[in-house]
Design a protein around this motif. Structure first.
Motif, PDB file in Angstrom:
ATOM      1  N   TYR A 134       0.886  -1.171   0.000  1.00  0.00           N
ATOM      2  CA  TYR A 134       0.000   0.000   0.000  1.00  0.00           C
ATOM      3  C   TYR A 134       0.923   1.220   0.000  1.00  0.00           C
ATOM      4  O   TYR A 134       1.749   1.375   0.900  1.00  0.00           O
ATOM      5  CB  TYR A 134      -0.876   0.015   1.254  1.00  0.00           C
ATOM      6  N   LYS A 135       0.823   2.048  -1.025  1.00  0.00           N
ATOM      7  CA  LYS A 135       1.725   3.191  -1.141  1.00  0.00           C
ATOM      8  C   LYS A 135       0.973   4.510  -0.975  1.00  0.00           C
ATOM      9  O   LYS A 135       0.098   4.824  -1.798  1.00  0.00           O
ATOM     10  CB  LYS A 135       2.415   3.194  -2.527  1.00  0.00           C
ATOM     11  N   PRO A 136       1.286   5.273   0.048  1.00  0.00           N
ATOM     12  CA  PRO A 136       0.671   6.598   0.177  1.00  0.00           C
ATOM     13  C   PRO A 136       1.413   7.556  -0.752  1.00  0.00           C
ATOM     14  O   PRO A 136       2.550   7.923  -0.470  1.00  0.00           O
ATOM     15  CB  PRO A 136       0.914   6.942   1.651  1.00  0.00           C
ATOM     16  N   ARG A 137       0.850   7.933  -1.875  1.00  0.00           N
ATOM     17  CA  ARG A 137       1.560   8.755  -2.854  1.00  0.00           C
ATOM     18  C   ARG A 137       1.022  10.181  -2.866  1.00  0.00           C
ATOM     19  O   ARG A 137      -0.170  10.408  -2.678  1.00  0.00           O
ATOM     20  CB  ARG A 137       1.428   8.139  -4.253  1.00  0.00           C
ATOM     21  N   ILE A 187       4.026   2.280   9.955  1.00  0.00           N
ATOM     22  CA  ILE A 187       3.116   3.430   9.856  1.00  0.00           C
ATOM     23  C   ILE A 187       3.951   4.537   9.226  1.00  0.00           C
ATOM     24  O   ILE A 187       4.992   4.922   9.768  1.00  0.00           O
ATOM     25  CB  ILE A 187       2.596   3.892  11.241  1.00  0.00           C
ATOM     26  N   GLY A 188       3.521   5.037   8.088  1.00  0.00           N
ATOM     27  CA  GLY A 188       4.325   5.987   7.330  1.00  0.00           C
ATOM     28  C   GLY A 188       4.261   7.407   7.858  1.00  0.00           C
ATOM     29  O   GLY A 188       3.408   7.753   8.690  1.00  0.00           O
ATOM     30  N   ALA A 189       5.194   8.222   7.334  1.00  0.00           N
ATOM     31  CA  ALA A 189       5.319   9.616   7.754  1.00  0.00           C
ATOM     32  C   ALA A 189       3.990  10.365   7.627  1.00  0.00           C
ATOM     33  O   ALA A 189       3.608  11.138   8.509  1.00  0.00           O
ATOM     34  CB  ALA A 189       6.385  10.296   6.909  1.00  0.00           C
ATOM     35  N   ARG A 190       3.282  10.114   6.522  1.00  0.00           N
ATOM     36  CA  ARG A 190       2.028  10.845   6.285  1.00  0.00           C
ATOM     37  C   ARG A 190       0.928  10.457   7.254  1.00  0.00           C
ATOM     38  O   ARG A 190      -0.084  11.132   7.360  1.00  0.00           O
ATOM     39  CB  ARG A 190       1.570  10.626   4.835  1.00  0.00           C
ATOM     40  N   ASN A 191       1.101   9.345   7.932  1.00  0.00           N
ATOM     41  CA  ASN A 191       0.084   8.875   8.870  1.00  0.00           C
ATOM     42  C   ASN A 191       0.521   8.980  10.327  1.00  0.00           C
ATOM     43  O   ASN A 191      -0.148   8.431  11.200  1.00  0.00           O
ATOM     44  CB  ASN A 191      -0.257   7.412   8.559  1.00  0.00           C
ATOM     45  N   LEU A 210       7.262   3.046  13.442  1.00  0.00           N
ATOM     46  CA  LEU A 210       6.557   4.327  13.296  1.00  0.00           C
ATOM     47  C   LEU A 210       7.495   5.370  12.710  1.00  0.00           C
ATOM     48  O   LEU A 210       8.505   5.716  13.325  1.00  0.00           O
ATOM     49  CB  LEU A 210       6.047   4.796  14.664  1.00  0.00           C
ATOM     50  N   LYS A 211       7.162   5.883  11.531  1.00  0.00           N
ATOM     51  CA  LYS A 211       8.015   6.885  10.904  1.00  0.00           C
ATOM     52  C   LYS A 211       7.636   8.284  11.362  1.00  0.00           C
ATOM     53  O   LYS A 211       6.470   8.565  11.656  1.00  0.00           O
ATOM     54  CB  LYS A 211       7.943   6.744   9.382  1.00  0.00           C
ATOM     55  N   ARG A 212       8.645   9.133  11.444  1.00  0.00           N
ATOM     56  CA  ARG A 212       8.406  10.509  11.883  1.00  0.00           C
ATOM     57  C   ARG A 212       7.726  11.290  10.762  1.00  0.00           C
ATOM     58  O   ARG A 212       8.141  11.196   9.599  1.00  0.00           O
ATOM     59  CB  ARG A 212       9.750  11.160  12.221  1.00  0.00           C
TER      60      ARG A 212
END
Ligand code: PEP
Ligand code: MN
Length: 342
Positions: A134-137, A187-191, A210-212
């Motif tokens: 799943y890519k948050p683009r 959990i990506g930066a955008r989330n 957990l990404k910053r």
């Protein structure tokens, strides 16, 4: 609020204190340490009547935690958290003396692509494979990831090569599936401030990376981790991936100074992502060296066997051969600092 138990307090005494806390409508978080157990209390909006807890058998004292984050704080747990990630080829440990490497493509594109990258990574000895299903683009027209078929490809990589899988969940629905297929939920930066997603990750049975957020302060970053711990999942790894600044020569500014800042405040391990942190292939090796030297607990590196054909982040992806030499340099620096690379 933190209840500090005596070093010889029994399990039964710890349990009775937890029951008492819960009977007051609060949440108890027993945190065993090398010397003693502490019990973090969350859910209180105001002061708690200390007398009742302080007089219980096995309790030394109750101390207020003044920081906005509690469970992630060193006040609650003074020893570094060591996250254990079970994989088909054994447990991978992260934190304390244990340094971890995670490598793989930005996105799961095809089965051939993932198997090719995995095949070339396996001889390097890396145990964790990354790749987004799943890519948050930024653009809705960019490749969005394969979704469930992508997770099934990762499952195959896991089965054939024995890697533990690290992959991102972008919403509660994908988290249900990621929890099923992956060994680490990213959990990506955008989330980073998607609070319902953080709470769901806190109820998951797998470790979380957990990404910053790209413009998150350290307090906001630690508060995001606090959401996950407050729901009962203590297996959290932080990951710095660069923040937005006025600097115009790289995709992001990799904030390596956050490593000692995290170490001063929290027991959680912190990884560094030099790929998103710089956005350019040639910067990945130097920043990896610097990250290990600065005390990071691991690296997350984008690796592609044909970066020029990658569907996302090819310009910051290194080749498997480049990863192999990066790994030997990182190992040399880690050894100097008495860290074990697993
Ligand atoms: C990634 O690691 O795949 C990713 C999308 O990174 P970030 O959330 O840091 O942008
Ligand atoms: Mn990427």
């Amino acid at each position: 609020m933190l209840v500090v138990m005596q070093s010889h307090a029994t399990d039964e005494q710890v349990r009775l204190v937890c029951d008492k806390i819960e009977s007051l409508g609060l949440k108890a978080h027993p945190i065993p340490g090398a010397g003693r157990t502490a019990i973090g209390i969350t859910g209180n909006n105001g002061a708690i009547d200390l007398g009742v807890l302080e007089s219980m058998p096995g309790v030394i004292e109750c101390i207020p935690v003044t920081k906005p984050y509690k469970l992630v704080s060193l006040d609650v747990k003074t020893e570094p958290t060591i996250v254990r990630i079970p994989t088909p080829t054994g447990d991978v440990l992260v934190g304390g003396p244990h340094f971890v490497m995670v490598a793989g493509p930005c996105a799961v594109e095809t089965e051939e692509q993932c198997l090719a990258v995995a095949e070339q990574l396996q001889p390097t000895g890396v145990h964790l494979f990354r790749g987004g299903a799943y890519k948050p683009r930024t653009s809705p027209y960019s490749f969005q990831g394969l979704g469930l078929p992508g997770l099934k490809i990762l499952e195959k990589v896991r089965k054939i090569y024995g890697f533990g899988i690290v992959t991102e969940a972008i919403d509660n629905e994908s988290l249900d599936l990621v929890e099923e297929y992956a060994d680490v939920i990213q959990i990506g930066a955008r989330n980073m401030q998607n609070f319902s997603l953080l709470k769901r990750a806190g109820r998951a049975k797998k470790p979380v990376l957990l990404k910053r957020g790209m413009s998150a302060t350290l307090d906001e970053f630690l508060m995001a981790a606090e959401y996950i711990l407050s729901e009962g999942n203590y297996n959290v790894m932080l990951c710095e991936r660069g923040v937005r600044t006025f600097s115009d020569f790289s995709r992001n500014t990799l904030d390596l100074a956050v490593i000692p800042a995290v170490k001063k405040r929290s027991h959680l391990p912190i990884l560094i992502d030099p790929s998103h942190g710089t956005g350019k292939r040639h910067k990945v090796l130097p920043m990896s060296r610097a990250a290990v030297a600065a005390g990071a607990d691991g690296l997350l590196v984008e690796v592609h066997h044909q970066p020029e054909q990658a569907l996302s982040d090819g310009v910051q992806s290194i080749l498997p051969s480049g990863f192999s030499s990066l790994l030997s340099e990182v190992r040399a620096i880690a050894t100097l600092l008495h860290r074990h690379l697993n």
